[in-house]
Motif scaffolding. Structure first.
Motif, PDB file in Angstrom:
ATOM      1  N   LEU A  31       0.880  -1.286   0.124  1.00  0.00           N
ATOM      2  CA  LEU A  31       0.054   0.102  -0.031  1.00  0.00           C
ATOM      3  C   LEU A  31       0.967   1.438  -0.106  1.00  0.00           C
ATOM      4  CD1 LEU A  31      -2.665   1.361   0.374  1.00  0.00           C
ATOM      5  CD2 LEU A  31      -2.799   1.198   2.737  1.00  0.00           C
ATOM      6  N   ALA A  32       1.779   1.167   0.889  1.00  0.00           N
ATOM      7  CA  ALA A  32       2.845   2.217   0.798  1.00  0.00           C
ATOM      8  C   ALA A  32       3.483   2.533  -0.524  1.00  0.00           C
ATOM      9  CB  ALA A  32       3.698   2.188   1.607  1.00  0.00           C
ATOM     10  N   ALA A  33       3.818   1.652  -1.339  1.00  0.00           N
ATOM     11  CA  ALA A  33       4.370   1.871  -2.756  1.00  0.00           C
ATOM     12  C   ALA A  33       3.072   2.469  -3.636  1.00  0.00           C
ATOM     13  CB  ALA A  33       5.084   0.727  -3.413  1.00  0.00           C
ATOM     14  N   VAL A  34       2.056   1.985  -3.556  1.00  0.00           N
ATOM     15  CA  VAL A  34       0.864   2.391  -4.189  1.00  0.00           C
ATOM     16  C   VAL A  34       0.486   3.854  -4.033  1.00  0.00           C
ATOM     17  CG1 VAL A  34      -1.683   2.174  -4.762  1.00  0.00           C
ATOM     18  CG2 VAL A  34      -0.294  -0.069  -4.589  1.00  0.00           C
ATOM     19  N   LEU A  35       0.598   4.341  -2.944  1.00  0.00           N
ATOM     20  CA  LEU A  35       0.313   5.641  -2.530  1.00  0.00           C
ATOM     21  C   LEU A  35       1.379   6.618  -2.662  1.00  0.00           C
ATOM     22  CD1 LEU A  35      -1.469   5.173   0.747  1.00  0.00           C
ATOM     23  CD2 LEU A  35      -2.512   5.785  -1.357  1.00  0.00           C
ATOM     24  N   GLY A  36       2.852   5.817  -3.019  1.00  0.00           N
ATOM     25  CA  GLY A  36       4.153   6.789  -2.946  1.00  0.00           C
ATOM     26  C   GLY A  36       4.585   7.584  -1.709  1.00  0.00           C
ATOM     27  N   LEU A  37       4.335   6.627  -0.837  1.00  0.00           N
ATOM     28  CA  LEU A  37       4.799   7.151   0.426  1.00  0.00           C
ATOM     29  C   LEU A  37       6.185   7.447   0.448  1.00  0.00           C
ATOM     30  CD1 LEU A  37       2.670   5.353   3.151  1.00  0.00           C
ATOM     31  CD2 LEU A  37       2.453   7.756   2.286  1.00  0.00           C
ATOM     32  N   PRO A  38       6.802   8.608   0.964  1.00  0.00           N
ATOM     33  CA  PRO A  38       8.332   8.878   1.226  1.00  0.00           C
ATOM     34  C   PRO A  38       8.717   7.929   2.375  1.00  0.00           C
ATOM     35  CG  PRO A  38       7.124  10.925   0.752  1.00  0.00           C
ATOM     36  CD  PRO A  38       6.123   9.839   1.183  1.00  0.00           C
ATOM     37  N   ARG A  39      10.228   7.887   2.472  1.00  0.00           N
ATOM     38  CA  ARG A  39      10.553   7.035   3.579  1.00  0.00           C
ATOM     39  C   ARG A  39      10.142   7.621   4.752  1.00  0.00           C
ATOM     40  NH1 ARG A  39      15.461   6.725   0.082  1.00  0.00           N
ATOM     41  NH2 ARG A  39      15.988   8.627   1.235  1.00  0.00           N
ATOM     42  N   ARG A  40      10.010   6.860   5.685  1.00  0.00           N
ATOM     43  CA  ARG A  40       9.549   7.307   7.097  1.00  0.00           C
ATOM     44  C   ARG A  40      10.675   7.898   7.762  1.00  0.00           C
ATOM     45  NH1 ARG A  40       5.120   4.729   9.887  1.00  0.00           N
ATOM     46  NH2 ARG A  40       4.642   5.976  11.566  1.00  0.00           N
ATOM     47  N   PRO A  41      10.487   9.549   8.231  1.00  0.00           N
ATOM     48  CA  PRO A  41      11.767  10.059   8.899  1.00  0.00           C
ATOM     49  C   PRO A  41      11.623   9.761  10.377  1.00  0.00           C
ATOM     50  CG  PRO A  41       9.704  11.497   8.492  1.00  0.00           C
ATOM     51  CD  PRO A  41       9.115  10.185   7.893  1.00  0.00           C
ATOM     52  N   PRO A  42      12.564  10.017  11.002  1.00  0.00           N
ATOM     53  CA  PRO A  42      12.799   9.944  12.692  1.00  0.00           C
ATOM     54  C   PRO A  42      11.575  10.829  12.920  1.00  0.00           C
ATOM     55  CG  PRO A  42      14.856  10.218  11.918  1.00  0.00           C
ATOM     56  CD  PRO A  42      13.897  10.457  10.470  1.00  0.00           C
ATOM     57  N   PRO A  43      11.120  10.673  14.088  1.00  0.00           N
ATOM     58  CA  PRO A  43      10.285  11.480  14.791  1.00  0.00           C
ATOM     59  C   PRO A  43      10.575  12.930  14.820  1.00  0.00           C
ATOM     60  CG  PRO A  43      10.173   9.694  16.320  1.00  0.00           C
ATOM     61  CD  PRO A  43      11.182   9.350  15.107  1.00  0.00           C
ATOM     62  N   PRO A  44       9.967  13.824  14.575  1.00  0.00           N
ATOM     63  CA  PRO A  44      10.574  15.380  14.491  1.00  0.00           C
ATOM     64  C   PRO A  44      10.742  15.880  15.600  1.00  0.00           C
ATOM     65  CG  PRO A  44       7.948  15.244  14.119  1.00  0.00           C
ATOM     66  CD  PRO A  44       8.549  13.957  13.998  1.00  0.00           C
ATOM     67  N   ARG A  45      11.656  16.881  15.796  1.00  0.00           N
ATOM     68  CA  ARG A  45      11.627  17.847  16.954  1.00  0.00           C
ATOM     69  C   ARG A  45      10.340  18.796  17.181  1.00  0.00           C
ATOM     70  NH1 ARG A  45      17.637  20.097  17.499  1.00  0.00           N
ATOM     71  NH2 ARG A  45      16.954  20.807  19.578  1.00  0.00           N
ATOM     72  N   VAL A  46       9.599  18.543  18.311  1.00  0.00           N
ATOM     73  CA  VAL A  46       8.454  19.417  18.382  1.00  0.00           C
ATOM     74  C   VAL A  46       8.709  20.536  19.286  1.00  0.00           C
ATOM     75  CG1 VAL A  46       6.151  19.257  19.244  1.00  0.00           C
ATOM     76  CG2 VAL A  46       6.995  17.166  18.374  1.00  0.00           C
ATOM     77  N   ARG A  47       8.121  21.838  18.573  1.00  0.00           N
ATOM     78  CA  ARG A  47       8.296  23.113  19.146  1.00  0.00           C
ATOM     79  C   ARG A  47       7.052  23.362  20.076  1.00  0.00           C
ATOM     80  NH1 ARG A  47       9.233  27.773  15.501  1.00  0.00           N
ATOM     81  NH2 ARG A  47      11.395  26.784  15.176  1.00  0.00           N
ATOM     82  N   GLU A  48       6.963  23.711  21.423  1.00  0.00           N
ATOM     83  CA  GLU A  48       5.753  24.051  22.083  1.00  0.00           C
ATOM     84  C   GLU A  48       5.639  25.485  21.778  1.00  0.00           C
ATOM     85  OE1 GLU A  48       5.826  22.419  25.974  1.00  0.00           O
ATOM     86  OE2 GLU A  48       6.417  20.453  25.449  1.00  0.00           O
ATOM     87  N   GLU A  49       4.341  25.879  21.495  1.00  0.00           N
ATOM     88  CA  GLU A  49       4.067  27.184  21.203  1.00  0.00           C
ATOM     89  C   GLU A  49       3.082  27.902  22.250  1.00  0.00           C
ATOM     90  OE1 GLU A  49       5.678  28.392  18.532  1.00  0.00           O
ATOM     91  OE2 GLU A  49       5.971  26.908  17.148  1.00  0.00           O
ATOM     92  N   GLY A  50       2.983  27.183  23.434  1.00  0.00           N
ATOM     93  CA  GLY A  50       2.128  27.867  24.429  1.00  0.00           C
ATOM     94  C   GLY A  50       0.893  26.954  24.517  1.00  0.00           C
TER      95      GLY A  50
END
Length: 364
Positions: A31-50
């Protein structure tokens, strides 16, 4: 109600020909190939905005970078004063032809709306994410690719779309309709999605694949948040958000329970008369060769809510999807289908039944 015009008029046998004559895929289906999903990145660094308290819910603004384009803006909602570990649910906003906003279709973040338009249309006038958080969940809602903080600027239309937009503006002005920036943007964005889908195909992906890639990143963010149980994760969505929930659960087994509201039919019933009632978010090239929509469902707890009078889906296609799911999930008993009178919506009564379903499978 009169049937929609058939987009394949005169060529109604084309889908059957393609199913019969296209060569079979080699290798195992993916399914991932059919949808053309990019490689799964590491979890992003999250910024807390309040954060701020909105009634009995604590609403925290977050943002992260997916590697291209502007930062993704999101909201994490928890019951005010809750300090324990809670089950987490990803709230997936609808398409609705409205791309000016994204997450705020589901979230009351305590800021007044910029205009006098009704809030939370399609959701019974209620902030669905706030309502679910009150029941003891950590709920994350993010702007999807091309919505809200992730929308394209569209500072000027391409030569292809400029005459269309000019004609639309003239027609609405002649009727005395005065559009604001959001309405003008959404008219442009509706046309621009055709260009986005074309660009995605040229680049080897799909529009739905771009959206699902960012949904998977958001699921990583939710799983990693302090106070969220990564072993009790779920998802819900209405309309286009329901299709996202279905595919997200198919792509990531961490989604232990999910709700799809007003977004399921067999594919054959949609092709032709119901193509133009849906966007590229549902109609991914090649997906029908891979599997019919009901067959994409994960065999984990799933609630599908059908609207009996939904003008966006043929009744026969919804009935066939329900029967297919009953058979697909017969061994596990993990599927529940509900028939609701009325049209396309995820109102308060439907939400309450959805929240009870998620409580049953995630809150224990």
């Amino acid at each position: 109600m009169e049937d929609p015009a058939d987009a394949l008029e005169g060529f109604e046998d084309w889908p059957a020909f393609l199913r019969r004559e296209l060569p079979a895929r080699s290798g195992p289906p993916d399914l991932a190939a059919v949808l053309g999903l990019p490689r799964r990145p590491p979890p992003p660094r999250v910024r807390e905005e309040g954060s701020r308290r909105v009634g009995d819910v604590e609403v925290s603004a977050l943002s992260w970078d997916v590697g291209f384009g502007p930062r993704t803006r999101a909201f994490l909602l928890r019951p005010a004063g809750a300090d324990g570990v809670l089950p987490g649910v990803l709230g997936l906003h609808c398409h609705g032809g409205v791309k000016w906003t994204g997450a705020t279709k589901l979230v009351d973040d305590g800021t007044p709306p910029p205009d006098a338009a009704p809030r939370f249309p399609g959701y019974g006038g209620r902030a669905a994410a706030n309502a679910l958080a009150r029941r003891g969940f950590a709920v994350l809602v993010h702007d999807a690719f091309s919505w809200g903080s992730r929308r394209f600027p569209l500072t000027r239309p391409s030569p292809k779309w400029a005459p269309w937009l000019a004609a639309l503006a003239a027609e609405r002005a002649a009727r005395g309709v005065e559009d604001g920036p959001a309405q003008r943007y959404d008219a442009h964005a509706q046309l621009h999605e055709e260009t986005l889908a074309k660009a995605a195909g040229v680049l080897g992906t799909t529009f739905a694949g771009a959206v699902l890639h960012e949904d998977l990143v958001a699921l990583d963010v939710l799983a990693a948040r302090p106070g969220t149980d990564p072993h009790r994760l779920g998802a819900f969505g209405f309309s286009g958000g329901g299709g996202r929930a279905l595919l997200l659960a198919a792509l990531d087994e961490r989604v232990r329970a999910h709700v799809v509201a007003c977004m399921l039919s067999t594919t054959d019933a949609l092709v032709g008369r119901y193509l133009d009632t849906h966007s590229w978010l549902l109609h991914s090239p090649g997906l029908a060769r891979f599997a019919d929509l009901p067959d994409l469902t994960a065999r984990r707890p799933l609630l599908v809510q059908y609207a009996v009078d939904d003008p966006l889906f043929p009744p026969g296609g919804m009935r066939a999807a329900h029967e297919r799911l009953l058979a697909r999930h017969a061994a596990t008993g993990t599927y529940r289908g509900e028939q609701h009178p009325g049209g396309h919506r995820f109102d308060v009564a439907m939400q309450d039944r959805a929240w009870a379903f998620l409580e049953q499978h995630l809150a224990g």
